[in-house]
Design a protein around this motif. Sequence first.
Motif, PDB file in Angstrom:
ATOM      1  N   ARG A 138      -4.248  -6.491  -5.497  1.00 25.65           N
ATOM      2  CA  ARG A 138      -3.262  -6.078  -4.498  1.00 25.65           C
ATOM      3  C   ARG A 138      -3.681  -4.835  -3.717  1.00 25.65           C
ATOM      4  N   VAL A 139      -4.755  -4.185  -4.109  1.00 19.88           N
ATOM      5  CA  VAL A 139      -5.256  -3.072  -3.302  1.00 19.88           C
ATOM      6  C   VAL A 139      -5.973  -3.585  -2.055  1.00 19.88           C
ATOM      7  N   PRO A 158      -3.891  -1.317   0.531  1.00 21.50           N
ATOM      8  CA  PRO A 158      -2.845  -1.629  -0.454  1.00 21.50           C
ATOM      9  C   PRO A 158      -1.637  -2.290   0.197  1.00 21.50           C
ATOM     10  N   ALA A 163       0.469  -0.715  -5.409  1.00 26.85           N
ATOM     11  CA  ALA A 163      -0.959  -0.858  -5.135  1.00 26.85           C
ATOM     12  C   ALA A 163      -1.556   0.451  -4.623  1.00 26.85           C
ATOM     13  N   ARG A 187     -10.617  -5.733 -10.982  1.00 29.15           N
ATOM     14  CA  ARG A 187      -9.418  -6.217 -10.290  1.00 29.15           C
ATOM     15  C   ARG A 187      -9.298  -7.721 -10.528  1.00 29.15           C
TER      16      ARG A 187
END
Length: 322
Positions: A138-139, A158, A163, A187
């Motif tokens: 989600r970043v 983000p 995030a 991630r």
Amino acid sequence: MSFFGQLGKNRSPLRTFFFVIVGIFMTDIMISSGTMSGSMAMRVAVSSPDDFVAPYLFDALGEALVEIPPEVLEEGQEMMLDALLMPCTTLIHFNAAAPDSDRDDRSSLLAMREAAKPILGAVKRHQGLHLILVGSLRVHPQATPDEPFYSGFTRLAPRDVAAEGQLWVEESALEHAEPERPVSIVRASNVQGSLMSRSGDGHGLLHAFARDAIFGWVSVPGDGNQVKDFLHVRDLVEAILGVAHSPPPTREAIAIGTGRAMPLQQVAQIYSSETGAEPQYGNDASNEVWGVVDAQELEHRLGFRPSITLEQMITEALQGVN
């Protein structure tokens, strides 16, 4: 029971802490992954564990696990934290918002920062400690048909406040990465699997579909044309251990996924064929992670590709509700 068997399963944080304080250190444990080659004498600390991935990681680590109790991360407890980390070569920190938190509330960001600050400070005080931060994709911005792939080099943007908190922790860690203190950012894609703590319950969209199917429908986010890269929790743990086994020279960011993109319409049709449930499209998709991970990057870095298939994950999800 994988890796080290039953011995480490019931190890409590207080017992671990007692062993460290009085200097009773067990002999080095050899961690050997099922698909990774080689082994490595190590002890692994884990902080801010979640209720889903962490139990699988704890099970895999066995007696190599040094769990960091929440009270040791409180202000003024630096000596206790340092004592726990003394025998460790790796520190894995779950860099995620609490499951019941509002991802768009600033309190989520602040909680993630506060949870990470003691860990970041301890890493600076210890040489030879490999920090692994486990977070989500989600970043990165939401994948599009023109840019469907995630990798360690995908641009950062983000998509919610939580995030932003994840990225703040990652950047703070990377800023102080050195050859003696390498940092790995992991991630993960859409992680699926049964909950070890609650029999029959599961995590992820595939398990939500299985629960829906009991009532005769499957609630599909979006119009069904979007794709997801479904990753099983055991493959994620395997990848995390692979990173722990082979630290980077200084710093790295790795996206973990299968590299197999599946349109949700096809996924829903599998459930329909297996259960007779009718797909219902157009449901809220604001919190979904679309797109697919570039698995070639993962394979090049670790010599590993996730092996659990979508069909196996769906079977597990359906068995969990039967």
